[in-house]
Design a protein around this motif. Sequence first.
Motif, PDB file in Angstrom:
ATOM      1  N   ALA A  96       0.961  -1.141   0.047  1.00 34.68           N
ATOM      2  CA  ALA A  96       0.163  -0.378  -0.131  1.00 34.68           C
ATOM      3  C   ALA A  96       1.134   1.216   0.077  1.00 34.68           C
ATOM      4  O   ALA A  96       0.884   2.067  -0.408  1.00 34.68           O
ATOM      5  N   ARG A  97       1.992   1.023   0.709  1.00 37.26           N
ATOM      6  CA  ARG A  97       2.588   2.403   0.973  1.00 37.26           C
ATOM      7  C   ARG A  97       4.218   2.427   0.332  1.00 37.26           C
ATOM      8  O   ARG A  97       4.862   3.646   0.117  1.00 37.26           O
ATOM      9  N   PHE A  98       4.305   1.664  -0.412  1.00 32.90           N
ATOM     10  CA  PHE A  98       6.138   1.290  -0.353  1.00 32.90           C
ATOM     11  C   PHE A  98       5.766   1.198  -1.960  1.00 32.90           C
ATOM     12  O   PHE A  98       4.889   0.700  -2.712  1.00 32.90           O
ATOM     13  N   ASP A  99       6.676   2.020  -3.387  1.00 34.25           N
ATOM     14  CA  ASP A  99       7.462   1.568  -4.481  1.00 34.25           C
ATOM     15  C   ASP A  99       8.126   0.544  -4.882  1.00 34.25           C
ATOM     16  O   ASP A  99       9.411   0.816  -3.689  1.00 34.25           O
ATOM     17  N   PHE A 100       8.518  -0.281  -4.626  1.00 35.29           N
ATOM     18  CA  PHE A 100       9.314  -1.709  -5.481  1.00 35.29           C
ATOM     19  C   PHE A 100       9.226  -2.023  -6.783  1.00 35.29           C
ATOM     20  O   PHE A 100       8.679  -1.811  -7.187  1.00 35.29           O
ATOM     21  N   ARG A 101      10.539  -2.294  -7.252  1.00 35.90           N
ATOM     22  CA  ARG A 101      11.040  -2.974  -8.215  1.00 35.90           C
ATOM     23  C   ARG A 101       9.811  -4.176  -8.610  1.00 35.90           C
ATOM     24  O   ARG A 101       9.918  -4.926  -7.936  1.00 35.90           O
ATOM     25  N   PHE A 102       9.357  -4.338  -9.139  1.00 35.02           N
ATOM     26  CA  PHE A 102       8.311  -6.036  -9.952  1.00 35.02           C
ATOM     27  C   PHE A 102       7.087  -5.711  -8.792  1.00 35.02           C
ATOM     28  O   PHE A 102       6.380  -6.879  -8.865  1.00 35.02           O
ATOM     29  N   VAL A 106       4.412  -9.125  -8.106  1.00 37.86           N
ATOM     30  CA  VAL A 106       4.107  -9.680  -7.395  1.00 37.86           C
ATOM     31  C   VAL A 106       3.086  -9.954  -7.183  1.00 37.86           C
ATOM     32  O   VAL A 106       3.355 -10.335  -6.228  1.00 37.86           O
ATOM     33  N   PHE A 107       2.255  -8.404  -6.840  1.00 32.84           N
ATOM     34  CA  PHE A 107       0.568  -8.785  -6.263  1.00 32.84           C
ATOM     35  C   PHE A 107       0.072  -9.658  -7.118  1.00 32.84           C
ATOM     36  O   PHE A 107      -0.032 -10.092  -6.974  1.00 32.84           O
ATOM     37  N   LEU A 110       0.609 -13.307  -6.647  1.00 30.89           N
ATOM     38  CA  LEU A 110       0.469 -13.322  -5.098  1.00 30.89           C
ATOM     39  C   LEU A 110      -1.491 -13.722  -5.333  1.00 30.89           C
ATOM     40  O   LEU A 110      -1.683 -14.593  -5.333  1.00 30.89           O
ATOM     41  N   LEU A 111      -2.229 -12.767  -6.214  1.00 33.75           N
ATOM     42  CA  LEU A 111      -3.621 -12.931  -7.172  1.00 33.75           C
ATOM     43  C   LEU A 111      -3.693 -14.583  -7.581  1.00 33.75           C
ATOM     44  O   LEU A 111      -4.640 -15.085  -7.802  1.00 33.75           O
ATOM     45  N   ALA A 112      -2.720 -14.267  -8.431  1.00 32.21           N
ATOM     46  CA  ALA A 112      -2.824 -15.692  -9.344  1.00 32.21           C
ATOM     47  C   ALA A 112      -2.970 -17.074  -8.248  1.00 32.21           C
ATOM     48  O   ALA A 112      -2.967 -17.401  -8.897  1.00 32.21           O
ATOM     49  N   GLY A 113      -2.510 -17.655  -7.351  1.00 33.61           N
ATOM     50  CA  GLY A 113      -2.247 -18.361  -6.379  1.00 33.61           C
ATOM     51  C   GLY A 113      -3.376 -18.888  -6.042  1.00 33.61           C
ATOM     52  O   GLY A 113      -3.826 -19.304  -5.573  1.00 33.61           O
ATOM     53  N   LEU A 114      -4.813 -17.121  -6.359  1.00 32.63           N
ATOM     54  CA  LEU A 114      -6.190 -17.287  -5.404  1.00 32.63           C
ATOM     55  C   LEU A 114      -6.645 -17.818  -6.810  1.00 32.63           C
ATOM     56  O   LEU A 114      -7.898 -18.563  -6.339  1.00 32.63           O
ATOM     57  N   MET A 115      -5.879 -17.905  -7.802  1.00 31.68           N
ATOM     58  CA  MET A 115      -6.774 -18.606  -9.229  1.00 31.68           C
ATOM     59  C   MET A 115      -7.152 -20.060  -9.545  1.00 31.68           C
ATOM     60  O   MET A 115      -7.801 -20.075  -9.757  1.00 31.68           O
ATOM     61  N   ILE A 116      -5.356 -19.911  -9.399  1.00 29.64           N
ATOM     62  CA  ILE A 116      -5.629 -22.027  -9.392  1.00 29.64           C
ATOM     63  C   ILE A 116      -6.241 -22.453  -8.466  1.00 29.64           C
ATOM     64  O   ILE A 116      -6.345 -22.074  -7.756  1.00 29.64           O
ATOM     65  N   PRO A 117      -7.148 -23.328  -9.093  1.00 27.10           N
ATOM     66  CA  PRO A 117      -8.062 -24.522  -8.152  1.00 27.10           C
ATOM     67  C   PRO A 117      -7.103 -24.906  -7.601  1.00 27.10           C
ATOM     68  O   PRO A 117      -6.243 -26.141  -7.769  1.00 27.10           O
ATOM     69  N   GLY A 118      -6.617 -24.735  -6.139  1.00 25.80           N
ATOM     70  CA  GLY A 118      -6.863 -25.882  -4.908  1.00 25.80           C
ATOM     71  C   GLY A 118      -6.400 -27.492  -5.792  1.00 25.80           C
ATOM     72  O   GLY A 118      -5.788 -28.146  -4.721  1.00 25.80           O
TER      73      GLY A 118
ATOM     74  N   MET B   1       1.274  -2.845 -15.260  1.00 32.80           N
ATOM     75  CA  MET B   1       1.066  -3.612 -14.446  1.00 32.80           C
ATOM     76  C   MET B   1       0.498  -4.779 -15.334  1.00 32.80           C
ATOM     77  O   MET B   1       0.928  -6.141 -15.832  1.00 32.80           O
ATOM     78  N   LYS B   2      -0.200  -4.364 -16.405  1.00 35.77           N
ATOM     79  CA  LYS B   2      -0.290  -4.702 -17.955  1.00 35.77           C
ATOM     80  C   LYS B   2       0.221  -6.017 -18.581  1.00 35.77           C
ATOM     81  O   LYS B   2      -0.856  -6.763 -18.609  1.00 35.77           O
ATOM     82  N   ARG B   3       1.174  -5.460 -19.134  1.00 39.66           N
ATOM     83  CA  ARG B   3       2.404  -6.370 -19.736  1.00 39.66           C
ATOM     84  C   ARG B   3       3.109  -7.281 -18.986  1.00 39.66           C
ATOM     85  O   ARG B   3       2.655  -8.389 -19.686  1.00 39.66           O
ATOM     86  N   THR B   4       2.620  -7.746 -18.007  1.00 38.00           N
ATOM     87  CA  THR B   4       3.642  -7.857 -16.676  1.00 38.00           C
ATOM     88  C   THR B   4       2.825  -9.234 -16.818  1.00 38.00           C
ATOM     89  O   THR B   4       2.963 -10.076 -17.021  1.00 38.00           O
ATOM     90  N   ALA B   5       1.553  -9.158 -16.262  1.00 40.67           N
ATOM     91  CA  ALA B   5       0.445  -9.812 -16.021  1.00 40.67           C
ATOM     92  C   ALA B   5       0.064 -10.710 -17.361  1.00 40.67           C
ATOM     93  O   ALA B   5      -0.299 -11.487 -17.099  1.00 40.67           O
ATOM     94  N   VAL B   6       0.409 -10.381 -18.296  1.00 44.76           N
ATOM     95  CA  VAL B   6       0.508 -11.135 -19.552  1.00 44.76           C
ATOM     96  C   VAL B   6       1.498 -12.213 -19.946  1.00 44.76           C
ATOM     97  O   VAL B   6       1.741 -13.272 -19.958  1.00 44.76           O
TER      98      VAL B   6
END
Lengths: 275, 429, 274
Positions: A96-102, A106-107, A110-118, B1-6
């Motif tokens: 929420a508060r930092f900008d870092f590479r990638f 990374v986020f 993290l979300l993709a982990g929620l999308m793959i049927p466990g 985010m868009k490009r990396t997401a793909v």
Amino acid sequence: MRAHPGWAVVRFIVVAVGAVFMIAPFLIMISTSLEPNTSILPSPPHFFPQEVTLDNYVRAITENNFGGYFLNSLFVSVATTVATVAISAMTAFAFARFDFRFKNVVFSLLLAGLMIPGIVIIVPQFILAKNLGMVDSLWGLVFFYTAGQIAFTTFLLRAFFERVPHELDEAMTVDGAGIVRKFVGLYIPLARPALATAAVFSFLGGWDEYVWALTVITDPLKRTLPLGIAAFQGAHTTAWGLVFAASVVAVLPVVIVYVAGQKHFIAGIAAGAVK
Amino acid sequence: MKRTAVLLPAVALAIAMGLSGCDIGGSAAPAADVEQLAPGADVTGSIIFWHGYGEDGAEVKTLTDVVIPAFEKLHPGVTVTPVQIPPGDMHQKLVTAAAAGSLPDIIRADIVTVPELAKLGTLVPLSQAMPDFQDFADTMYPGPLETNRYGDDYWGLPLDTNTKVVIYSEQGLEADGLDAVPATLDELKDAAENSKDGTYAFAEGGAGGWNLLPYIWSNGGDITDPDYTTADGYLNGPKSVEAIQMLVDLYKDGKLPGIILGGTGTGTWDGVPSGEYVSMVDGPWAMPVLQGAHPEVDFKTAPMFSGDGGSIGVVGGEDLVLTSQSENKPLAAEFLRYMLSKDAQLAMGEVGQLSAQSTLADDMSNLQPYYADFLTQLETAKPRPVTPQWAKIDDIFAKQIQLAFQGTISVQDALDEAVAQIDPLLAQG
Amino acid sequence: MTTGYPLLRSLQISFYNWSVVPTQVSKFIGLDNYIRALGDEQFWTGMVNAAVYLLLTVPATVAIGLFFATLLHARMPARALFRVLFYIPVVTSWVVVSLLFKYLFTTNDGAVNWFLTDFLHLTSESIPWLEQRWTALIAISALGVWKSVGWCLVVFLAALSGVREELYEAAALDGANAWQRFLHVTVPGIRGTLLFVLVLQVIGAFNVFPSVLLMTNGGPAGSTEVPLTYMYKQAFSFLDFGYGSAMSFILAIFIFVISFLQFRFFGEKKEVGS
């Protein structure tokens, strides 16, 4: 706020009707749990038991080490909740508060982990657990539950941390506050409703989980409550009253945690009013 | 985010492709000599036994409080640890355990999973390993024994068995104005067509092989040839089609309850006591439940409705299998022998488990009068095709027949299509 | 990375005719499993059913959850009790409530049919809910909404507690009615949470599983199969883990794209609004 005179009454009735719908199926469950001979469910269903007996509750609690399963579940859920909320609060704060590479990569991961049927990855996951020595261990359950919940909880908390006004953050910077002090002194208190929500869900997640526990836990002494309840189901016949009675008892701790969490929702409102 | 997401899936894909590209696994040493497990060997140590007895029943108590202690007393110093697996999840647990190499020493497995586990190479071929295998085999009903066959070997021995017979009540007959429960498929059809409004002559709770094969077999049809190599000419043969056609016709006329397509939380069991269904075809476990819930009704049993093929039931039950990864096979084998002993079988018989040994039929009937009809039915009962492909075959079978019930296609077309899908599976073995 | 390793491993499996036990050969077959899935009618029936389930459940769940959250956010008698009652479906195990709903939707003498015919008199015929595709999906969706409303409610309640009272008062001074206040104060105030709930509900809808497995098991004739029940069947009943894994990745890509679009359409406005 201007309130129409009848508005409060209408609102109450609407909420009450909604609550009735929510609770009606549960009433059938409670009613069945209070009846004898429930291998055949009555049709039409009974909203109120026709013949009341506590036999199912007595059996559910005294047979098959219910108390032990209960304690196992309590341990796993509490440990999972503490670990998940602590770790997720930090990761969500970072997102929420930092900008870092990638950051977005990374986020998304993290979300993709929620999308793959466990369900399909359960076999490789089991082999991993076995290699890590986390089979048949309650700590192993805590580890995997926490790992599984961090993504969801981070996602939940991020939305709340992002809403903390920048002015407050900057004001603290002017006061010379470091990251840690901001996190502990500003973000955590302001996000109390969200943290309570996260804790409520995290506890529930640990309390309710069945498939993974079934896969890794074999030792009857290490069973969690859902496994204990499932054990009441027979191959051909199931005493539904017994299953329902055990389920009703199992619901209680989660409700208690929720009620405890509610206090913080209200506390959150108070905190918001101070701003 | 868009490009990396793909990009993400693509990156992951590349990683995986890099990881792979060639066949993996297959480290199995060609089957060396099978370890011989002679009876009466000096056994020590401990084993783990997975079973799926429901914990609400008396079976678990008898197993843990009577049978296992008796065995441990016979062999001082040994330990058998029973582990209950919820029966509905037994298969999933077995599959994951097989994948990770963490199966127990001995398993009470549903009869339909034995060929599948054998094909995976996880089981000990008992007919090779046990010198006394044939002695046990000779005591068994043929149907249950057959469920252990895969290839040229037998990979288990029946621990318990069951089959389904017609269950009805006098009150139900009276309500529908019948003098006697239908004995043949023709009488059944007649009774169903003439049943009173609101009542049905019989009900079926599903469209899988477990439910419908008895009708096909009794009518003189079959699902495959005796060696399970083809379904063509069997499942789509005239006798099989006729049996299913009868059910479909009754369903379309509203004379067979819709629960054959699913749609109830209570199965067929609530309708028989209430008299809504005059009869159902079900297993021995139904009797104590029905009688317990409805002491006022007098439940009776009769043989499966007969036809040109006779009165043929379907074999259910569980087999005991030893796993090839077990490190204490002699003890596991000795425990298996004990579980098949008269003492153990009678002890389990008292709490509802039917022995698969025809030599114990009289003892079983003495334990429970209602066992008798089930035991008679078992003499001719047939197993569902004993092949590792059964799960897929059953799925195809049920799906095509449900399509016929829905009227999407004719019964003949449905069964032709089923055969077309089943035969390639049988060819794989 | 306890999910990362198994995920990559599953991805690898999806390119194989994978044998469950490591002692047997797993044959590399490239994209065959993916090609097979794309041409598998049953898989697409499952995707359509999941989409129908999504349309039947997600808007309803979010709307009802937000509606009651708004009502229960303000003070009222027995508020704490009501909040608990709405939460009870969430905490009851999926397995138990699925079997319970199957029982409620029983054709003859089921509670739902009783309610519709004898109580509301909407129809005189019992509806064979679980015996046909669309009514079965409605029944499964009813369970989905019932089970998830409380979850949305809890999240929204937490979010509402963060919306500042002054904003409502200011809007009220401007003469905004309840609906306008909801639209212009509440919704922007909880936009981030709304997005969170929507994304997770959509993911959840495509991953609907135990309710279908236990209420219809995909039947009759596979007509109510959803992606997960079909994958589960392929993997655990038929031991075709390669195929099951391939389908799960196709599904995941699908969900990823939809989630991405949601972020795109709902997420961007956050900046505009605040």
